[in-house]
Design a protein around this motif. Structure first.
Motif, PDB file in Angstrom:
ATOM      1  N   SER A 139       0.813  -1.223   0.000  1.00 28.26           N
ATOM      2  CA  SER A 139       0.000   0.000   0.000  1.00 28.26           C
ATOM      3  C   SER A 139       0.842   1.266   0.000  1.00 28.26           C
ATOM      4  O   SER A 139       0.315   2.369   0.201  1.00 28.26           O
ATOM      5  N   GLY A 140       2.138   1.134  -0.230  1.00 32.90           N
ATOM      6  CA  GLY A 140       3.016   2.289  -0.230  1.00 32.90           C
ATOM      7  C   GLY A 140       3.570   2.636   1.134  1.00 32.90           C
ATOM      8  O   GLY A 140       4.332   3.601   1.272  1.00 32.90           O
ATOM      9  N   GLN A 141       3.238   1.886   2.143  1.00 31.63           N
ATOM     10  CA  GLN A 141       3.713   2.131   3.490  1.00 31.63           C
ATOM     11  C   GLN A 141       5.224   1.894   3.561  1.00 31.63           C
ATOM     12  O   GLN A 141       5.741   0.916   3.032  1.00 31.63           O
ATOM     13  N   ARG A 142       5.957   2.756   4.244  1.00 39.01           N
ATOM     14  CA  ARG A 142       7.399   2.645   4.350  1.00 39.01           C
ATOM     15  C   ARG A 142       7.779   1.860   5.607  1.00 39.01           C
ATOM     16  O   ARG A 142       7.262   2.108   6.695  1.00 39.01           O
ATOM     17  N   PHE A 143       8.721   0.906   5.418  1.00 38.27           N
ATOM     18  CA  PHE A 143       9.198   0.098   6.525  1.00 38.27           C
ATOM     19  C   PHE A 143      10.716   0.210   6.629  1.00 38.27           C
ATOM     20  O   PHE A 143      11.424   0.186   5.622  1.00 38.27           O
ATOM     21  N   THR A 144      11.185   0.332   7.856  1.00 36.52           N
ATOM     22  CA  THR A 144      12.603   0.113   8.126  1.00 36.52           C
ATOM     23  C   THR A 144      12.790  -1.371   8.380  1.00 36.52           C
ATOM     24  O   THR A 144      12.175  -1.933   9.298  1.00 36.52           O
ATOM     25  N   VAL A 145      13.615  -2.001   7.565  1.00 35.08           N
ATOM     26  CA  VAL A 145      13.776  -3.459   7.605  1.00 35.08           C
ATOM     27  C   VAL A 145      15.190  -3.792   8.051  1.00 35.08           C
ATOM     28  O   VAL A 145      16.166  -3.204   7.559  1.00 35.08           O
ATOM     29  N   VAL A 146      15.315  -4.721   8.994  1.00 35.47           N
ATOM     30  CA  VAL A 146      16.610  -5.268   9.396  1.00 35.47           C
ATOM     31  C   VAL A 146      16.652  -6.729   8.958  1.00 35.47           C
ATOM     32  O   VAL A 146      15.632  -7.426   8.982  1.00 35.47           O
ATOM     33  N   GLU A 147      17.841  -7.165   8.574  1.00 37.09           N
ATOM     34  CA  GLU A 147      17.927  -8.479   7.940  1.00 37.09           C
ATOM     35  C   GLU A 147      19.286  -9.105   8.233  1.00 37.09           C
ATOM     36  O   GLU A 147      20.323  -8.444   8.173  1.00 37.09           O
ATOM     37  N   PHE A 148      19.274 -10.394   8.545  1.00 35.37           N
ATOM     38  CA  PHE A 148      20.511 -11.153   8.667  1.00 35.37           C
ATOM     39  C   PHE A 148      20.224 -12.613   8.351  1.00 35.37           C
ATOM     40  O   PHE A 148      19.066 -13.023   8.203  1.00 35.37           O
ATOM     41  N   GLU A 149      21.287 -13.401   8.222  1.00 42.85           N
ATOM     42  CA  GLU A 149      21.139 -14.787   7.799  1.00 42.85           C
ATOM     43  C   GLU A 149      22.180 -15.665   8.465  1.00 42.85           C
ATOM     44  O   GLU A 149      23.164 -15.179   9.035  1.00 42.85           O
ATOM     45  N   ARG A 150      21.946 -16.971   8.353  1.00 45.12           N
ATOM     46  CA  ARG A 150      22.881 -17.953   8.909  1.00 45.12           C
ATOM     47  C   ARG A 150      22.814 -19.218   8.071  1.00 45.12           C
ATOM     48  O   ARG A 150      21.743 -19.581   7.564  1.00 45.12           O
ATOM     49  N   ASP A 151      23.970 -19.875   7.923  1.00 45.65           N
ATOM     50  CA  ASP A 151      24.059 -21.102   7.127  1.00 45.65           C
ATOM     51  C   ASP A 151      23.982 -22.319   8.032  1.00 45.65           C
ATOM     52  O   ASP A 151      24.517 -22.325   9.154  1.00 45.65           O
TER      53      ASP A 151
END
Length: 381
Positions: A139-151
């Motif tokens: 809907s056009g809403q702005r989000f601050t996104v944090v992201e990380f990963e692991r194997d």
């Protein structure tokens, strides 16, 4: 007050509809359905095989206006994004999985609309760096996104469940300014959102068509073999190096044994050792020339399982020519290399002991015969 999120406006109206501030909260409330925050776990695109590394990615987002206006710091140490993420597999691998390395931030080269590419957040009880970016919702809403990963690597086949993840935070609608504490929330609420659990299927390696030279390598690999020298004299040494290199997008070494080096006619194996590099594993073997003549080392066979293609791939290095010149077999034979002459000398060195025993027996016989002669002579005289 909440400035842009309709869901939180409705929530605010509900709080103050009776003109009362909310009562003290005993437990955090589940506000997943409100839509101003989310968390998700992204698994592999296809079912991994046993022994194949795969990646889980943990992503969480908060509405930008809510983050800047209403979120409350959770801990004494201020966080860039004041939230706490929880997922059991990112905090400790389960019994059927082995974690390959620590959790790492996923950083975009050019975050949307600028801003810092990393952010400090809490994962369980630890402070970590996560990748940070701005995204827009449907809907056009702005989000601050944090992201990380692991194997991870699965140690057994089966159907498993990726557990839900939680994003915990605190927010308020009204604040007061304090000279010591700064901005203090008046109507603090603790809340969380969660992701649904997801299935994870781990496939067993096929037994049909598994080559004899397969030693557990999963992925895509290249094989190389080389000799430090191809001409040497009897008793001299050369070094054989067998190198297995991980190639492709992953480029990660798994757990596998290096290929077996076949016997070499006219030469003897000496010391060997293995060295791991970032993307390669090297076996070094010392060869000692024993018999003069032309010979060869290899070919050396190695097989791996390609999970993308779902099949085994066999590799074979070319035979390496080796020429051993004649020479003094006892010179420079190296540790553990006893020349034939040495063994012969050892046998000959035992002869003096045998001759000494025969001499003793002979002398004893003469003594006995002499004593008998004396007794007989005395009886007759």
């Amino acid at each position: 007050m909440f400035t842009s999120t309709s869901a939180l406006l409705a929530l605010s109206a509900a709080w103050f509809g009776l003109g009362l501030a909310p009562a003290a909260q005993v437990t955090p409330s589940d506000e997943t359905a409100k839509g101003y925050a989310f968390i998700e776990v992204r698994g592999p695109e296809r079912a991994p095989f046993v022994g194949e590394p795969f990646t889980l990615r943990l992503r969480a987002g908060v509405d930008v206006d809510v983050l800047e206006t209403n979120l409350v710091q959770l801990f004494r140490q201020a966080l860039d994004v004041p939230v706490q993420l929880d997922h059991p597999w990112f905090e400790g691998a389960p019994e059927h999985l082995t974690a390959r390395g620590p959790t790492r931030a996923v950083v975009e080269e050019a975050p949307l609309e600028g801003g810092s590419a990393v952010a400090r957040v809490a994962l369980g009880g630890e402070l970590i760096q996560a990748g940070r970016m701005l995204e827009r919702g449907p809907s056009g809403q702005r989000f601050t996104v944090v992201e990380f990963e692991r194997d991870f690597v699965a140690t057994s086949a089966g159907a498993y469940t990726i557990p839900e993840a939680r994003l915990g935070f605190a927010y308020a609608v009204e604040f007061r300014d304090d000279l010591v504490a700064g901005r203090v929330p008046i109507d603090r609420r603790d809340a969380f959102v969660h992701s649904p659990a997801a299935p994870l299927t781990v496939r067993a390696l096929p037994e049909s068509g598994q080559p004899f030279s397969f030693t557990g390598a999963i992925g895509t690999y290249a094989l190389d073999a080389r000799l430090s020298r191809s001409d040497l004299s009897v008793g001299e040494e050369a070094t054989l190096e067998v190198v297995v290199t991980a190639v492709g997008a992953a480029g990660a070494l798994g757990a596998f044994e290096l290929p077996r080096v076949p016997e070499v006619r006219g030469a003897r194996f000496g010391a060997r050792h293995t060295v791991d590099g970032p993307t390669s594993r090297t076996l070094s073997v010392q060869l000692v020339g024993v018999t003069a003549g032309a010979t060869s080392v290899g070919p050396i066979d190695f097989a791996y399982f390609d999970p993308g293609a779902g099949r085994y791939v066999e590799l074979s290095s070319p035979a390496l020519p080796l020429r051993v010149q004649g020479g003094d077999a006892g010179a420079g034979a190296g540790p553990g290399m006893a020349p034939v002459e040495g063994r012969t000398e050892a046998l000959l060195s035992e002869e003096p002991s045998s001759l000494s025993l025969q001499s003793v027996l002979g002398v004893a016989t003469l003594v006995v015969l002499g004593a008998v002669f004396v007794l007989v002579w005395r009886r007759d005289h």
